[in-house]
Scaffold this motif. Structure first.
Motif, PDB file in Angstrom:
ATOM      1  N   MET A 317       0.866  -1.166   0.094  1.00 28.35           N
ATOM      2  CA  MET A 317       0.043  -0.006  -0.041  1.00 28.35           C
ATOM      3  C   MET A 317       0.874   1.253   0.216  1.00 28.35           C
ATOM      4  N   ALA A 318       2.226   0.944  -0.103  1.00 28.95           N
ATOM      5  CA  ALA A 318       3.092   2.226  -0.078  1.00 28.95           C
ATOM      6  C   ALA A 318       2.750   3.581  -1.035  1.00 28.95           C
ATOM      7  N   VAL A 319       2.326   3.080  -2.362  1.00 32.30           N
ATOM      8  CA  VAL A 319       1.929   4.141  -3.451  1.00 32.30           C
ATOM      9  C   VAL A 319       0.749   4.822  -2.707  1.00 32.30           C
ATOM     10  N   LEU A 320      -0.517   3.925  -2.526  1.00 28.17           N
ATOM     11  CA  LEU A 320      -1.537   4.635  -2.208  1.00 28.17           C
ATOM     12  C   LEU A 320      -1.471   5.806  -0.852  1.00 28.17           C
ATOM     13  N   HIS A 321      -0.733   5.153   0.084  1.00 22.41           N
ATOM     14  CA  HIS A 321      -0.517   5.937   1.347  1.00 22.41           C
ATOM     15  C   HIS A 321       0.132   7.339   1.049  1.00 22.41           C
ATOM     16  N   GLU A 322       1.161   7.143   0.395  1.00 23.03           N
ATOM     17  CA  GLU A 322       1.902   8.485   0.001  1.00 23.03           C
ATOM     18  C   GLU A 322       1.139   9.452  -0.824  1.00 23.03           C
ATOM     19  N   ALA A 323       0.312   8.724  -1.791  1.00 27.34           N
ATOM     20  CA  ALA A 323      -0.515   9.665  -2.491  1.00 27.34           C
ATOM     21  C   ALA A 323      -1.585  10.313  -1.624  1.00 27.34           C
ATOM     22  N   LEU A 324      -2.063   9.751  -0.627  1.00 24.95           N
ATOM     23  CA  LEU A 324      -2.999  10.437   0.218  1.00 24.95           C
ATOM     24  C   LEU A 324      -2.297  11.179   1.205  1.00 24.95           C
ATOM     25  N   ALA A 325      -1.045  10.955   1.638  1.00 25.56           N
ATOM     26  CA  ALA A 325      -0.235  11.994   2.552  1.00 25.56           C
ATOM     27  C   ALA A 325      -0.237  13.091   1.779  1.00 25.56           C
ATOM     28  N   GLN A 326       0.080  13.071   0.409  1.00 21.64           N
ATOM     29  CA  GLN A 326       0.297  14.154  -0.325  1.00 21.64           C
ATOM     30  C   GLN A 326      -0.950  14.929  -0.852  1.00 21.64           C
ATOM     31  N   GLY A 327      -2.162  14.469  -0.362  1.00 19.40           N
ATOM     32  CA  GLY A 327      -3.372  15.205  -0.714  1.00 19.40           C
ATOM     33  C   GLY A 327      -4.160  14.820  -1.947  1.00 19.40           C
ATOM     34  N   LEU A 328      -3.753  13.653  -2.742  1.00 20.73           N
ATOM     35  CA  LEU A 328      -4.175  13.596  -3.927  1.00 20.73           C
ATOM     36  C   LEU A 328      -5.684  12.963  -3.696  1.00 20.73           C
ATOM     37  N   GLU A 329      -6.443  13.207  -4.584  1.00 21.33           N
ATOM     38  CA  GLU A 329      -7.883  12.924  -4.512  1.00 21.33           C
ATOM     39  C   GLU A 329      -8.292  12.463  -5.831  1.00 21.33           C
ATOM     40  N   ASP A 330      -9.582  11.686  -5.525  1.00 16.82           N
ATOM     41  CA  ASP A 330     -10.383  11.118  -6.925  1.00 16.82           C
ATOM     42  C   ASP A 330      -9.303  10.118  -7.557  1.00 16.82           C
ATOM     43  N   ILE A 331      -9.067   9.152  -6.764  1.00 15.54           N
ATOM     44  CA  ILE A 331      -8.187   8.055  -7.171  1.00 15.54           C
ATOM     45  C   ILE A 331      -8.781   6.780  -7.259  1.00 15.54           C
ATOM     46  N   ALA A 332      -8.681   6.209  -8.523  1.00 12.67           N
ATOM     47  CA  ALA A 332      -9.472   4.969  -8.710  1.00 12.67           C
ATOM     48  C   ALA A 332      -8.150   3.885  -8.216  1.00 12.67           C
ATOM     49  N   VAL A 333      -8.202   3.016  -7.554  1.00  8.68           N
ATOM     50  CA  VAL A 333      -7.162   1.982  -7.027  1.00  8.68           C
ATOM     51  C   VAL A 333      -7.537   0.629  -7.431  1.00  8.68           C
ATOM     52  N   GLY A 334      -6.678  -0.236  -8.100  1.00  6.31           N
ATOM     53  CA  GLY A 334      -7.174  -1.460  -8.101  1.00  6.31           C
ATOM     54  C   GLY A 334      -6.317  -2.427  -8.906  1.00  6.31           C
ATOM     55  N   PRO A 335      -6.439  -3.707  -8.552  1.00 10.68           N
ATOM     56  CA  PRO A 335      -6.854  -4.145  -7.430  1.00 10.68           C
ATOM     57  C   PRO A 335      -6.109  -4.289  -6.560  1.00 10.68           C
ATOM     58  N   VAL A 336      -6.312  -4.189  -5.139  1.00 10.80           N
ATOM     59  CA  VAL A 336      -5.629  -4.670  -4.068  1.00 10.80           C
ATOM     60  C   VAL A 336      -5.811  -6.216  -3.530  1.00 10.80           C
ATOM     61  N   CYS A 337      -4.905  -7.221  -3.508  1.00 12.97           N
ATOM     62  CA  CYS A 337      -5.276  -8.248  -3.145  1.00 12.97           C
ATOM     63  C   CYS A 337      -5.253  -8.486  -1.598  1.00 12.97           C
ATOM     64  N   ASP A 338      -6.308  -8.791  -1.214  1.00 11.64           N
ATOM     65  CA  ASP A 338      -6.647  -9.084   0.435  1.00 11.64           C
ATOM     66  C   ASP A 338      -7.823  -9.885   0.708  1.00 11.64           C
ATOM     67  N   GLY A 359      -4.785  -4.308   2.812  1.00 12.90           N
ATOM     68  CA  GLY A 359      -3.222  -4.756   2.425  1.00 12.90           C
ATOM     69  C   GLY A 359      -2.194  -4.530   3.407  1.00 12.90           C
ATOM     70  N   ASP A 360      -0.990  -4.648   2.806  1.00 15.18           N
ATOM     71  CA  ASP A 360       0.140  -4.627   3.748  1.00 15.18           C
ATOM     72  C   ASP A 360       0.220  -5.811   4.704  1.00 15.18           C
ATOM     73  N   LYS A 361      -0.226  -6.969   4.351  1.00 15.45           N
ATOM     74  CA  LYS A 361      -0.462  -8.132   5.292  1.00 15.45           C
ATOM     75  C   LYS A 361       0.441  -9.371   4.933  1.00 15.45           C
ATOM     76  N   VAL A 362       1.093  -9.144   3.688  1.00 11.12           N
ATOM     77  CA  VAL A 362       1.989 -10.247   3.386  1.00 11.12           C
ATOM     78  C   VAL A 362       3.614  -9.696   3.684  1.00 11.12           C
ATOM     79  N   ALA A 363       4.294 -10.637   4.454  1.00 14.23           N
ATOM     80  CA  ALA A 363       5.461 -10.334   4.592  1.00 14.23           C
ATOM     81  C   ALA A 363       6.346 -10.594   3.564  1.00 14.23           C
TER      82      ALA A 363
END
Length: 497
Positions: A317-338, A359-363
């Motif tokens: 989830m690194a890319v999504l969390h960084e995008a959210l941290a920088q204030g990006l909006e209206d993001i279509a994401v997928g798919p995340v396998c969980d 996400g971020d559940k697989v070591a």
């Protein structure tokens, strides 16, 4: 004439924690395998068409292919190769649709070891092999195949044509119209997948030289970029030349192309920028003025550090969390396998307000990465069976089954969550669950290349993002222990040996 046709495909990322048991291959045997391959745009499909046109009896022991992942389970590799070897007895020719970068728990050279076993059973039977452009070629494979031809495109759109090429040469060999000889070179060069595109750069120039050599009389010339995320002795680029009876001529062509590639070796290296910089670049691209003539559409965020088709977990989830941290909006994401999150979302039901870890559940122990899953809050917007049909240009008409799928709307992003890792073959990955990627400001894909034929045409800009994951282009993150050194670019000052 009795011809064996088999398909066994796997690109192995030895650093990937994603398991590869027998069921990952969805093996189809005998008549079922024939029906699965017949009419497909694969090398095996071409083999069947050629064999039937020649009036041959066809033996199809198995058609099997798995998405890139970790080492193939020993039991799966043994079973699948045993199936092919057992069927080879009594055949007059073998046509094999292989990848070239398979690594199993009990074999570092999956294709080479298979061919060596086949040679013990049918020592004098012609063998032709169709290979992926990302195959890691060994002397064992060269020693035991009569003909080897690889794709010339990436993204791969010439799978059928490659099979037709290899199969046609085999039939010509059987009819004594040609006398194939093979030469190969393997410079100590580990390429980056993002530098193996065949429409630009040094790779495009090498493939052009290969095609030129074919026009000048070579039966087949292949440039294989190799697959670098494999801790084996030589996950390196290769050149294979199939000549017609003249070994010296074939060797000369292999020398010329290999020398050109080595001279341009720096162009096969991809330098990743910091993730924060990539997201900032995407934000600026989205803000550019369309009235000034800029293209409309979403900005693509390609998370190639967690790429499905290179063995990624598809839950990073690194890319999504960084995008959210920088204030990006209206993001279509997928798919995340969980799968765990999917079950929770389905149990909550459409319209439910939820907070859950996604996400971020697989070591990723080989890289020393043990991510901590973070919570997302939002609305369960939709639930689906995760099925759609590819409209093309790759695998046109194939039905994709992603497992149960849910759409989580967190306000700034609409996140598609699936039970299985998925490549972005088609816009249907979004539209099947009611998300219009055309309308999004940003579209985040866990993909390097295969998304491009369908997503780039609708995009305003493309930004490559190297998040934490087992398909990163930062080779310094990977603990290579078995690679023969020196090798470029791990050893920047290495001389060719």
């Amino acid at each position: 004439m009795k011809i064996l046709i088999a398909r066994l495909n796997h690109e192995t990322n030895t650093f990937s924690p994603v398991a590869t048991p027998l069921e990952s291959f969805d093996p189809q045997y005998g008549e079922q395998g024939y029906r699965a391959a017949k009419g497909s745009r694969t090398a095996a499909g071409a083999f069947i068409d050629l064999a039937e046109a020649a009036g041959a009896e066809i033996v199809v022991p198995v058609i099997a292919g798995a998405n890139p992942s970790g080492r193939v389970a020993a039991a799966a590799y043994t079973h699948l190769t045993d199936t092919i070897v057992a069927a080879a007895r009594g055949c007059d020719a073998l046509l094999l649709d292989l990848h070239g970068a398979m690594v199993a728990e009990n074999s570092d050279d999956g294709e080479g070891d298979l061919l060596a076993r086949l040679r013990e059973v049918v020592p004098n039977v012609p063998i032709a092999v169709a290979l992926d452009l990302h195959g890691n070629i060994t002397q064992t494979l060269i020693d035991h195949a009569d003909i080897a031809v690889s794709f010339k495109t990436y993204p791969h759109v010439d799978m059928y044509e490659t099979g037709e090429h290899a199969g046609r040469l085999l039939l010509d060999m059987v009819a004594q119209r040609v006398r194939p000889v093979m030469a190969w070179r393997r410079p100590p060069l580990i390429t980056h997948t993002l530098r193996s595109r065949t429409d630009e750069g040094a790779m495009a120039r090498a493939v052009a030289r290969a095609k030129e050599a074919e026009r000048d009389g070579m039966l087949a010339v292949s440039v294989l970029a190799g697959f670098g995320l494999a801790d084996i002795p030589a996950p390196c680029l290769s050149v294979i030349v199939v000549g017609n009876g003249d070994q010296n001529a074939a060797e000369a062509v292999a020398d010329r192309i290999a020398a050109q590639i080595w001279a341009e070796r720096a162009d096969f290296v991809y330098d990743s920028e910091p993730l924060a910089d990539s997201i900032a670049t995407a934000a600026r691209a989205a803000e550019s003025d369309t009235r000034a003539g800029d293209k409309r559409g979403p900005v693509l965020l390609l998370d190639h550090g967690d790429n499905c088709m290179s063995g990624g977990t598809c839950d990073n989830m690194a890319v999504l969390h960084e995008a959210l941290a920088q204030g990006l909006e209206d993001i279509a994401v997928g798919p995340v396998c969980d799968p765990e999150a999917v079950a929770t979302l389905i149990a909550a039901g459409v319209g439910a307000q939820v907070t859950l870890k996604v996400g971020d559940k697989v070591a990723m122990p080989q890289l020393g990465l043990y991510p901590e899953s973070k919570s997302l809050s939002g609305t369960v917007a939709a639930i689906s069976d995760g099925e759609y049909v590819i409209s093309g240009p790759t695998y046109t008409g194939q039905r994709i089954r992603m497992g149960r799928t849910a759409l989580l709307d967190i306000g700034a992003a609409k996140v598609i969550v699936t039970e299985t890792p998925q490549e972005h073959w088609d816009l249907g990955i979004f539209t099947h669950i009611g998300v219009d990627p055309h309308a999004a400001r940003f579209v985040l894909l866990k993909s390097r290349m295969y998304c491009r034929p369908v997503f780039v045409p609708i995009a305003k800009a493309v930004v490559e993002c190297d998040g934490d994951g087992v398909t990163s282009s930062r080779y310094e993150k990977f603990p290579f222990r078995n690679v023969a050194r020196p090798v470029f670019p791990l050893d920047k000052d290495s001389a060719r040996n």
